[in-house]
Write a protein that holds these residues in place. Structure first.
Motif, PDB file in Angstrom:
ATOM      1  N   LEU A 293       0.867  -1.167  -0.009  1.00 16.67           N
ATOM      2  CA  LEU A 293      -0.210  -0.189  -0.230  1.00 16.67           C
ATOM      3  C   LEU A 293       0.591   0.982  -0.114  1.00 16.67           C
ATOM      4  O   LEU A 293       1.800   1.186   0.652  1.00 16.67           O
ATOM      5  N   VAL A 294       0.504   2.488  -1.140  1.00 17.74           N
ATOM      6  CA  VAL A 294       0.856   3.611  -1.157  1.00 17.74           C
ATOM      7  C   VAL A 294       0.157   4.626  -1.216  1.00 17.74           C
ATOM      8  O   VAL A 294      -0.996   4.869  -1.533  1.00 17.74           O
ATOM      9  N   ASP A 295       0.553   6.025  -0.183  1.00 21.15           N
ATOM     10  CA  ASP A 295      -0.556   6.131  -0.563  1.00 21.15           C
ATOM     11  C   ASP A 295      -0.128   8.263  -1.237  1.00 21.15           C
ATOM     12  O   ASP A 295       0.281   7.517  -2.478  1.00 21.15           O
ATOM     13  N   TRP A 296      -0.777   8.852  -1.647  1.00 16.12           N
ATOM     14  CA  TRP A 296      -0.758   9.679  -3.026  1.00 16.12           C
ATOM     15  C   TRP A 296       0.333  10.596  -2.906  1.00 16.12           C
ATOM     16  O   TRP A 296       0.654  10.696  -4.533  1.00 16.12           O
ATOM     17  N   ASP A 297       1.590  10.044  -1.906  1.00 17.85           N
ATOM     18  CA  ASP A 297       3.041  10.945  -2.223  1.00 17.85           C
ATOM     19  C   ASP A 297       3.477   9.836  -2.714  1.00 17.85           C
ATOM     20  O   ASP A 297       5.016   9.951  -2.252  1.00 17.85           O
ATOM     21  N   GLY A 298       3.049   8.929  -2.271  1.00 16.11           N
ATOM     22  CA  GLY A 298       3.510   7.257  -3.339  1.00 16.11           C
ATOM     23  C   GLY A 298       4.320   6.588  -1.224  1.00 16.11           C
ATOM     24  O   GLY A 298       5.259   5.883  -2.004  1.00 16.11           O
ATOM     25  N   ALA A 299       4.786   7.392  -0.912  1.00 16.76           N
ATOM     26  CA  ALA A 299       5.109   6.073   0.372  1.00 16.76           C
ATOM     27  C   ALA A 299       4.431   5.612   1.011  1.00 16.76           C
ATOM     28  O   ALA A 299       3.185   5.344   0.922  1.00 16.76           O
ATOM     29  N   ARG A 300       4.829   4.527   1.301  1.00 15.93           N
ATOM     30  CA  ARG A 300       5.101   2.827   1.686  1.00 15.93           C
ATOM     31  C   ARG A 300       3.563   3.299   3.180  1.00 15.93           C
ATOM     32  O   ARG A 300       4.337   3.681   3.912  1.00 15.93           O
ATOM     33  N   LEU A 301       2.730   3.053   3.092  1.00 18.08           N
ATOM     34  CA  LEU A 301       1.476   3.355   4.128  1.00 18.08           C
ATOM     35  C   LEU A 301       1.684   1.844   5.635  1.00 18.08           C
ATOM     36  O   LEU A 301       2.016   2.799   6.267  1.00 18.08           O
ATOM     37  N   MET A 302       2.558   1.272   5.833  1.00 14.76           N
ATOM     38  CA  MET A 302       2.033   0.782   6.376  1.00 14.76           C
ATOM     39  C   MET A 302       3.443   0.259   6.998  1.00 14.76           C
ATOM     40  O   MET A 302       3.906  -0.116   8.314  1.00 14.76           O
ATOM     41  N   GLU A 303       4.568   0.823   6.375  1.00 16.87           N
ATOM     42  CA  GLU A 303       6.155   0.520   7.474  1.00 16.87           C
ATOM     43  C   GLU A 303       6.073   1.603   8.859  1.00 16.87           C
ATOM     44  O   GLU A 303       5.574   2.573   9.002  1.00 16.87           O
ATOM     45  N   GLY A 304       6.342   1.041   9.652  1.00 16.63           N
ATOM     46  CA  GLY A 304       6.329   1.131  10.994  1.00 16.63           C
ATOM     47  C   GLY A 304       5.406   1.006  11.306  1.00 16.63           C
ATOM     48  O   GLY A 304       5.151   1.473  13.002  1.00 16.63           O
ATOM     49  N   VAL A 305       4.254   1.158  11.146  1.00  8.66           N
ATOM     50  CA  VAL A 305       2.661   0.549  11.452  1.00  8.66           C
ATOM     51  C   VAL A 305       2.839  -0.893  12.107  1.00  8.66           C
ATOM     52  O   VAL A 305       2.197  -1.137  13.297  1.00  8.66           O
ATOM     53  N   HIS A 306       3.079  -1.756  11.814  1.00  7.10           N
ATOM     54  CA  HIS A 306       3.041  -2.919  12.308  1.00  7.10           C
ATOM     55  C   HIS A 306       4.151  -4.285  11.602  1.00  7.10           C
ATOM     56  O   HIS A 306       4.753  -3.982  10.858  1.00  7.10           O
ATOM     57  N   GLU A 307       4.079  -4.680  12.769  1.00  2.00           N
ATOM     58  CA  GLU A 307       5.869  -5.726  12.120  1.00  2.00           C
ATOM     59  C   GLU A 307       5.522  -6.479  11.023  1.00  2.00           C
ATOM     60  O   GLU A 307       6.522  -6.728  10.483  1.00  2.00           O
ATOM     61  N   MET A 308       4.382  -6.812  10.443  1.00  2.00           N
ATOM     62  CA  MET A 308       4.555  -7.217   9.600  1.00  2.00           C
ATOM     63  C   MET A 308       3.612  -6.854   7.959  1.00  2.00           C
ATOM     64  O   MET A 308       3.196  -7.154   7.396  1.00  2.00           O
ATOM     65  N   ARG A 309       4.081  -5.667   8.241  1.00  2.00           N
ATOM     66  CA  ARG A 309       3.407  -4.333   7.311  1.00  2.00           C
ATOM     67  C   ARG A 309       2.532  -4.772   7.155  1.00  2.00           C
ATOM     68  O   ARG A 309       1.404  -4.372   7.768  1.00  2.00           O
ATOM     69  N   ILE A 316      -5.805  -3.568  11.283  1.00  2.00           N
ATOM     70  CA  ILE A 316      -5.218  -2.776  12.030  1.00  2.00           C
ATOM     71  C   ILE A 316      -4.389  -1.856  10.081  1.00  2.00           C
ATOM     72  O   ILE A 316      -4.378  -0.916   9.918  1.00  2.00           O
ATOM     73  N   VAL A 317      -5.224  -2.665   9.216  1.00  2.00           N
ATOM     74  CA  VAL A 317      -4.359  -2.305   7.914  1.00  2.00           C
ATOM     75  C   VAL A 317      -5.243  -1.141   7.565  1.00  2.00           C
ATOM     76  O   VAL A 317      -5.420  -0.098   6.826  1.00  2.00           O
ATOM     77  N   SER A 318      -6.884  -1.552   7.561  1.00  2.00           N
ATOM     78  CA  SER A 318      -8.506  -1.087   7.460  1.00  2.00           C
ATOM     79  C   SER A 318      -8.124   0.295   8.317  1.00  2.00           C
ATOM     80  O   SER A 318      -8.040   1.807   8.002  1.00  2.00           O
ATOM     81  N   LYS A 319      -7.209   0.407   9.750  1.00  2.00           N
ATOM     82  CA  LYS A 319      -7.509   1.890   9.942  1.00  2.00           C
ATOM     83  C   LYS A 319      -6.075   2.589   8.961  1.00  2.00           C
ATOM     84  O   LYS A 319      -6.417   3.639  10.099  1.00  2.00           O
ATOM     85  N   ALA A 320      -5.179   1.597  10.109  1.00  2.00           N
ATOM     86  CA  ALA A 320      -4.197   2.898   9.128  1.00  2.00           C
ATOM     87  C   ALA A 320      -4.742   3.345   7.558  1.00  2.00           C
ATOM     88  O   ALA A 320      -4.132   4.820   7.204  1.00  2.00           O
ATOM     89  N   ILE A 321      -5.385   3.074   6.649  1.00  2.00           N
ATOM     90  CA  ILE A 321      -5.811   3.749   5.100  1.00  2.00           C
ATOM     91  C   ILE A 321      -7.318   4.681   5.614  1.00  2.00           C
ATOM     92  O   ILE A 321      -6.160   5.879   5.443  1.00  2.00           O
ATOM     93  N   MET A 322      -7.850   4.490   6.510  1.00  2.00           N
ATOM     94  CA  MET A 322      -8.657   5.994   6.428  1.00  2.00           C
ATOM     95  C   MET A 322      -7.858   6.478   7.540  1.00  2.00           C
ATOM     96  O   MET A 322      -7.936   7.733   7.618  1.00  2.00           O
ATOM     97  N   LYS A 323      -6.730   6.722   8.417  1.00  2.00           N
ATOM     98  CA  LYS A 323      -5.877   7.722   9.415  1.00  2.00           C
ATOM     99  C   LYS A 323      -5.654   8.081   8.211  1.00  2.00           C
ATOM    100  O   LYS A 323      -5.800   9.545   7.912  1.00  2.00           O
ATOM    101  N   ARG A 324      -5.032   7.918   7.220  1.00  2.00           N
ATOM    102  CA  ARG A 324      -4.193   8.132   5.761  1.00  2.00           C
ATOM    103  C   ARG A 324      -5.391   9.403   5.638  1.00  2.00           C
ATOM    104  O   ARG A 324      -5.004  10.253   4.848  1.00  2.00           O
ATOM    105  N   MET A 325      -6.706   8.929   5.092  1.00  3.17           N
ATOM    106  CA  MET A 325      -7.310   9.115   4.597  1.00  3.17           C
ATOM    107  C   MET A 325      -8.082  10.614   5.030  1.00  3.17           C
ATOM    108  O   MET A 325      -7.991  11.652   4.247  1.00  3.17           O
ATOM    109  N   LEU A 326      -7.815  10.079   6.226  1.00  7.51           N
ATOM    110  CA  LEU A 326      -8.893  11.814   7.122  1.00  7.51           C
ATOM    111  C   LEU A 326      -7.716  13.130   7.098  1.00  7.51           C
ATOM    112  O   LEU A 326      -7.950  13.451   7.285  1.00  7.51           O
ATOM    113  N   GLU A 327      -5.930  12.358   7.210  1.00  6.70           N
ATOM    114  CA  GLU A 327      -5.014  13.144   6.830  1.00  6.70           C
ATOM    115  C   GLU A 327      -5.374  14.138   6.305  1.00  6.70           C
ATOM    116  O   GLU A 327      -4.792  14.831   6.273  1.00  6.70           O
TER     117      GLU A 327
END
Length: 585
Positions: A293-309, A316-327
């Motif tokens: 997964l990447v955001d609109w800037d191309g940055a890896r979304l799950m890096e540093g979020v969880h050890e299984m990325r 955990i993945v859904s929350k990470a996506i939603m958080k970035r969308m809200l931000e």
């Protein structure tokens, strides 16, 4: 009449039955859970019937892409599968149920293969096993790359149509002993004076008198009717997933459990804010093969979020996506699978590739727009380890049930396995627990018609649930949703039809879900409260159980120890010889 306690049961408004049938057992649903139960029961009782809202191959099983999880690979064990399941379940799993699932899973999958399911194999002829989110081992068996559900459905339907003793591929010459009602919607359970199952009313489109409504008398009902996906505006579930099984069980007196734990799949193809209904799923198996997964800037979304990325549990993945969308204010994130190459896509994920191209995206060269959408209901009709509900003669299996294996967040590819394992268990005990076939003329049950809401209320219901009881919840929004849903319930339908029945079922279950979500003041698994952002084992280790009381859904808390895999005792793989006490007894 002998002295008996009169039972009052709430039913949907419907016309009187225009025809009558009978069966020893009625199975509601034709996916992996329903057909497994029917196949296992047909040699043990005289007459088994399967009722399905569409045709036999319709339903959620058909759409399962990733596969079915079991400890089938070298070096893998049920104990390892158990730990992964408990971690994903976020402390809300039933430990014994999980041990049943993982301990009996491999044998159940092997039986599925004997029935004719053809899973993908490696060059040496062994099962080709892959990995999905939350799994620490390659244990996902798949078929035709990304068409596992379709292959399982094909094999089970062929098995239903064969004679019980015929080899795979050979159809029986006479009528199947399993009676099938297609294009049939179950309206309600009928109960006897003791509150137990006595029959079903069903609506078969184009059949019989009185608008197609008929009655099937029965000694037992197995609910395998799937989930509640159509509660939300965007879902991966088919149109038939309108919570019918949960609603009819609730009206008949059964308990629903853990409804607030709705899993939102993180990688559903985003088709725009106005898109409604079933959305294209981008299987977790794509990430299992190396997509990220990447955001609109191309940055890896799950890096540093969880050890299984990118292969972290789905919540955990859904929350990470939603958080970035809200931000960022963006309506979606992106899945990058371009490096897998066109040849790999065509071989491993041909159906997902075709689906993406249908919507103008070529994943071999394009990023795939993704956003979370409703995928799976971890809660449902509360059952024991043998599929029994709290209503005598009523069993539940698969997504309609809450067996306790999923907890607050289902581990990827455990859903097909749950339907398989617990349907087999139901077939072990049900024949010895068959009730007497009730005579309708001696029934002392009082039936109270429930006011229907119009089918036109569905759009507002879905918008309310999506915006206020969706991925991210808070007290204000959920309380507003409860008020809006109650208001919808005060708008009666002017006609009695399947659309009104479905809308009423969805409203009933939506209210139960929202009330449970409002009371669970913590974040756990797929239940995400922005006003209570932490898991609270001291206050909320346990389950919210919902019953229907005087026409109103009432949620109450049942404490239970939080399931911590690090403290779990070694698994005991011995199957109990004596069935346990029915759920809720």
């Amino acid at each position: 009449m002998s002295e008996r306690q009169r039972t009052t049961v709430e039913l949907l408004s419907a016309r009187d039955p225009g025809w009558t049938e009978w069966a020893d057992v009625i199975v509601v649903g034709s996916g992996i859970a329903g057909l497994t139960a029917a196949l296992r029961l047909r040699d043990q009782v005289e007459r088994v019937a399967v009722v399905t809202k569409d045709v036999l191959q319709a339903g959620s099983t058909q759409w399962a892409q990733g596969g079915i999880a079991a400890a089938l690979g070298e070096g893998d064990t049920p104990e390892q599968h158990e730990v992964d399941t408990l971690v994903a379940g976020a402390g809300a799993c039933d430990l014994e149920a999980v041990r049943v699932l993982v301990g009996e899973g491999a044998e159940a999958v092997r039986e599925l293969i004997e029935w004719g399911a053809d899973f993908d194999k490696d060059p040496d002829g062994n099962l080709s096993l892959t990995r999905e989110g939350g799994h620490h081992r390659d244990r996902i068996a798949h078929a035709d790359g990304d068409a596992t559900g379709a292959e399982i459905q094909r094999a089970l339907i062929e098995a239903v149509r064969r004679a019980p003793d015929a080899p795979a591929g050979e159809e029986r010459s006479d009528a199947s002993p399993i009676m099938v009602f297609e294009h049939a919607m179950v309206v309600d359970l009928l109960t006897a004076d003791d509150g137990g199952v006595a029959g079903l009313t069903i609506h078969v489109m184009g059949e019989g008198d009185a608008d197609g409504v008929g009655m099937v008398r029965t000694r037992a009902v197995v609910l395998a009717s799937g989930g509640l996906g159509q509660v939300f505006s965007q879902t991966t579930n088919p149109a038939v997933a309108t919570a019918d099984g949960m609603a009819i069980a609730l009206r008949a007196g059964a308990t629903l459990r853990d409804l607030e734990f709705v899993q939102f799949h993180p990688t559903v193809m985003y088709l725009g804010e106005d898109s409604r209904g079933q959305q294209p799923l981008i299987s977790e198996a794509v990430r299992g093969e190396g997509a990220f997964l990447v955001d609109w800037d191309g940055a890896r979304l799950m890096e540093g979020v969880h050890e299984m990325r990118d292969l972290a549990p789905r919540d955990i993945v859904s929350k990470a996506i939603m958080k970035r969308m809200l931000e960022t204010g963006h309506p979606n994130m992106w899945l990058d699978a371009r490096h897998l190459g066109r040849a790999f896509w065509e071989k491993r994920f041909p159906n997902i590739l075709a689906s993406c191209k249908q919507h103008g995206v070529d994943p071999a060269v394009d990023l795939i727009p993704v956003a979370p959408a409703c995928h799976y209901a971890s809660g449902g009709v509360r059952t024991d380890l043998w599929g029994r509900s709290s209503v005598p003669g009523l069993y539940a299996t698969g997504e309609v049930a809450c067996s306790g294996v999923h907890g607050a967040n289902r581990l990827a590819s455990n859903s097909l396995l749950e339907g398989l394992v617990f349907s087999r268990r139901i077939a072990e005990v049900l024949p010895g627990e068959l009730r007497q076939l009730e005579d309708p003329e001696t029934d002392t049950t009082t039936h109270v018609d429930r006011v229907l809401v119009p089918g036109t209320a569905l759009k507002q219901l879905q918008e309310t649930m999506t915006t206020k009881v969706g991925v991210l919840r808070n007290a204000t929004g959920v309380a507003e949703a409860v008020d809006e849903l109650e208001k919808l319930g005060r708008t009666p339908a002017t006609t009695i039809d399947p659309e009104a029945w479905e809308a009423t079922n969805l409203l009933t279950v939506s209210l139960a879900l929202a009330r449970s979500a409002l009371l669970r003041e913590e974040t756990r698994g797929s239940h995400w409260r922005e006003d209570f952002g932490q898991r609270d084992d001291a206050g909320f280790a346990g389950h919210f159980d919902v019953r229907l009381l005087d026409g109103e859904t009432i949620a109450t808390f049942t404490p239970a120890p939080a399931t911590d895999p690090s403290r779990a005792e070694p698994a005991n793989r011995t199957t109990p010889s004596t069935p346990s006490t029915p759920a809720g007894a």
